[in-house]
Structure formats: C-alpha cells, structure tokens
Scaffold this active site. Structure first.
Site: not given
Length: 148
Positions: A22, A30, A64, A74, A112, A130, A132
């Site tokens: 958890h 990518d 969550d 991103m 990042y 993008y 990601n």
C-alpha cells in the site's frame, strides 16, 4: 500460462505488482524515458504500449483511496495545460479500471523526482511523447482475494 492473468503481464511484472505494498508506486515509462538511470528496478516490456501496460496493471492492482492523488502523468514542456492524446487515454483507462480517480499532471523534473522513489519502472516501447504514468498502489480488501 495462467488463467485470469492479463497476457501483457510477464512473470517479472507479476512479481513486481504482487510485491508492492500500500502506497508503493510504479512508473509506466515511454520509450524516451531515462528508465535505467532513475534508480528503481527496471522491468522491460518491449513491444508493449504504455496504455496497454496501464490497462494490464490496473486489471489486477487497485489504486490508493487514502490520498487525494494516486496517478500522475508528465506535463508537456512549455505547455503545461496541454493534454496529449496518450494522456487522455491514460485517464480513460484509470476511470474504467480503477474508478473515479483523476490523473494529475507533474512538471517534467518533478515527475522524474517522483519516479526516482518508485518501487519499479516498467520500460515500454510507447513511442508517443509524454506516454509516462505513475500509479500508487492501494489496498486489496479481504473480499477481493480469491481462495478457490
């Protein structure tokens, strides 16, 4: 081969999402993402798009519900309000598989930084820019566990 397991999830990915607890996070990266220099263990998913990977992971992993944000993409450099098509697809997948969760956006270097603290990075061959996504694992409740 196993029954009921999304076919995109190879043994390394199954091990990874099963080991996560958890609050742990997983990055779906990518083809341009600097996966190997971030720090967390990298799991290769060559030939798989980031959206297919998000679908596969969210088929088996809850998000969550104890925090206000649980999924991040991103931001586009120079245009933080833009939403690339791949990111719209991420939102649709999260909504369909996990429920009423918004995919928040993070500035490139903030993304990042967050990726560096993830449990795992899944390196896909998503060629759309993008593509990601970071997902925070939620709780698997007793009624969701299959015991046969």
């Amino acid at each position: 081969m196993l029954k009921g397991i999304h076919p995109v999830l190879n043994p390394d990915l199954l091990r990874a999402i099963a080991r996560m607890g958890h609050g742990d996070e997983i990055v779906i990266a990518d083809a341009n993402f600097p996966s190997s220099t971030m720090g967390p263990e990298v799991i290769r998913a060559d030939g798989v798009s980031a959206t297919a990977m998000a679908e596969a992971i969210l088929t088996h992993m809850p998000l969550d519900t104890f925090v206000s944000e649980t999924a991040w993409r991103m931001q586009v450099v120079g245009d933080p309000e833009a939403t690339p098509e791949v990111c719209s697809e991420f939102q649709a997948i999260v909504s369909a598989r996990a429920g009423n969760f918004a995919v928040a956006s993070l500035e490139r270097f903030a993304f990042y930084d967050r990726a560096r603290t993830a449990a795992y990075i899944v390196a896909t061959t998503e060629f759309r820019l993008y593509g990601n996504l970071i997902l925070k694992k939620g709780v698997v409740h007793p009624g969701e566990v299959f015991w046969g």
